[in-house]
Scaffold this motif. Structure first.
Motif: not given
Length: 504
Positions: A477-480, A497
């Motif tokens: 689940d990667q943040p932008e 990240w």
């Protein structure tokens, strides 16, 4: 904690000398000592006379068995077959995959004698079973019709660790399941890696009520000899340390090359198989203890509690003890009939107050007290272990209310743990912010250039009494990652990240 004063009336003199219950250490003040005390006082663990080895008592084994029941049912759906391979492996086989053995070499225990005579060649005790199993995969797999091959074993492994042994968390012998599978294609292997990882997430989040992050390990932290490693990572806010919950590895074709595991495809030419291995261990029980335990002892999520409801008779002076005992027995019977695990504490040499403390120490989710007033009002008193809330319930609604309360406790434990974990997550961009967060025991989410040398450098620069920081995982689940973001450690362009921190 109560030391046996409650509810005994003037019968106090007849009660035998009660051992003092209660905890000498507080979770927030001395976490290490608190943890050791909880696992011993709750009767999960007994220390053994060989350092790093522990006796797992029924209270721990029953929790492990409840998880095993779930996982075995899922393995059946996946058509994974049960096997048992020997504990021993010869030196030449163990050393066949060089990267693999280098990763495990310092921890391998060797048998060198039989009685008083030396063995011709030392024999290793399995630290994991890839090298034990794969010579036989080579024998059993001949054609594409023999694939996929899926095996699992529940067993013990030995890793002769020298860092601080801790019950469940880091021990020289531990129990686990290890799954080993072989496929004709990489796509099938990739798909299974994630399917199994989701089962591990379910064990932690749905059973143990422990929040975890699913992600991929760095090249430096992946399984020795594998292609890539995925994991579920938990975090212990009290110590500010991450802890690897379980791993699901894609081994690629590396072991197939070393052990000559090939098959004839449908066109008649030979190909190497694609392999996975995946495991979770008794460590999971320790992560649960660390996450939910409090200053009264263990706190068990209902889904893994060996006893979900403990019923305690509270006979005051001149009370009709026979009627109270009868009401307790019928309460336990009714609850058990509904599929909930309930038990009755009828020991007469302990006061009700002592029993309350005893079962709180063992973490039983729900306590039911029945005294003369409850009998007269056709009700029972329920007390929650997680928050101490008390409620009186009419006997007619007993089963529905117990079920609802147990569901509520399970949910509350997970939500509370998730709130505490999430409050520890800190997003940082620079080295200075990283060091501040690390010293504040945070779970750090940082932009990283994904270079091994940079990770080694971070480890070297953060070495100290508390241990070095490292990548825990790169969450799926990667943040932008906005354009121009730089790696916190190297200043090079960031590629992803990743979670960083100290770990167990």
């Amino acid at each position: 904690m109560s030391t046996g004063k409650g509810g005994g009336g003037k019968k106090k003199k007849e009660v035998k000398k009660e051992t003092k219950l209660g905890m000498a250490y507080k979770k927030d003040e001395n976490f290490g000592e608190w943890f050791s005390e909880v696992v011993v006082n709750s009767e999960m663990i007994e220390y053994y006379d060989i350092s790093g080895c522990y006796i797992l008592r029924p209270w721990a084994m029953e929790i492990y068995d409840l998880m095993k029941e779930f996982f075995d049912a899922e393995l059946k759906k996946m058509k994974v077959k049960p096997y048992y391979f020997p504990l021993f492996v010869t030196e030449n086989v163990l050393q066949k995959e060089k990267d693999h053995i280098e990763g495990f070499a310092p921890e391998v225990a060797w048998v060198t004698k039989s009685g008083k005579s030396d063995l011709d060649a030392p024999i290793a005790i399995r630290p994991t079973s890839e090298t034990v199993m794969y010579p036989y995969f080579s024998k059993w797999i001949r054609s594409h019709r023999d694939l996929p091959l899926k095996c699992n074993q529940w067993c013990n492994v030995v890793r002769w660790e020298f860092s601080n042994p801790t019950p469940f968390i880091r021990s020289r012998e531990f129990l686990w399941q290890e799954g080993h599978t072989a496929f004709a294609t990489k796509e099938e292997a990739d798909e299974e890696v994630l399917h199994v990882l989701e089962l591990y997430r379910r064990i932690y989040e749905e059973f143990l009520a422990v929040p975890v992050s699913k992600g991929r390990k760095s090249e430096m932290e992946k399984f020795a000899g594998g292609l890539y490693t995925t994991s579920v990572e938990a975090f212990i806010p009290n110590t500010g340390r991450g802890i690897q919950g379980a791993t699901s590895h894609c081994l690629g074709q590396n072991f197939a090359k070393m052990f000559d595991i090939t098959f004839e495809n449908e066109k008649g030419s030979r190909e190497m198989v694609w392999q996975n291995s995946w495991a979770y261990t008794t460590r999971s029980v320790g992560v649960m203890v660390m996450t939910h335990g409090d200053d009264k002892g263990l706190v068990l999520p209902p889904r893994v509690a060996p006893i979900q409801v403990i019923v305690i008779p509270v006979p005051y002076k001149d009370a009709d003890t026979t009627a109270i005992k009868g009401a307790c027995e019928s309460t336990v019977y009714t609850i058990n009939q509904s599929g909930i695990r309930a038990d009755l504490d009828t020991r007469e040499n302990y006061s009700p107050g002592w029993k309350y403390s005893h079962w709180e120490m063992k973490g039983v989710p729900l306590r039911i007290e029945i005294g003369p007033k409850d009998l007269a009002n056709k009700q029972v008193r329920m007390v929650r272990r997680d928050n101490g809330a008390k409620v009186d319930i009419p006997v007619t609604n007993l089963v529905e209310e117990v079920k609802a309360l147990l569901d509520g406790i399970q949910e509350n434990l997970f939500n509370t743990a998730k709130e505490k974990r999430d409050a520890c997550i800190e997003v940082i961009k620079t080295w200075d912010e990283f060091i501040t967060s690390l010293n504040n025991k945070k779970l750090i989410l940082a932009p990283w250039c994904d270079e091994e040398e940079v990770e080694k450098d971070v480890k070297a620069r953060t070495k100290g009494e508390l241990g070095a920081a490292k990548t825990l995982c790169t969450p799926f689940d990667q943040p932008e990652l906005s354009e121009g973001t730089l790696c916190f450690a190297s200043g090079k362009p960031a590629k992803k990240w990743s979670y960083w921190g100290r770990s167990y």
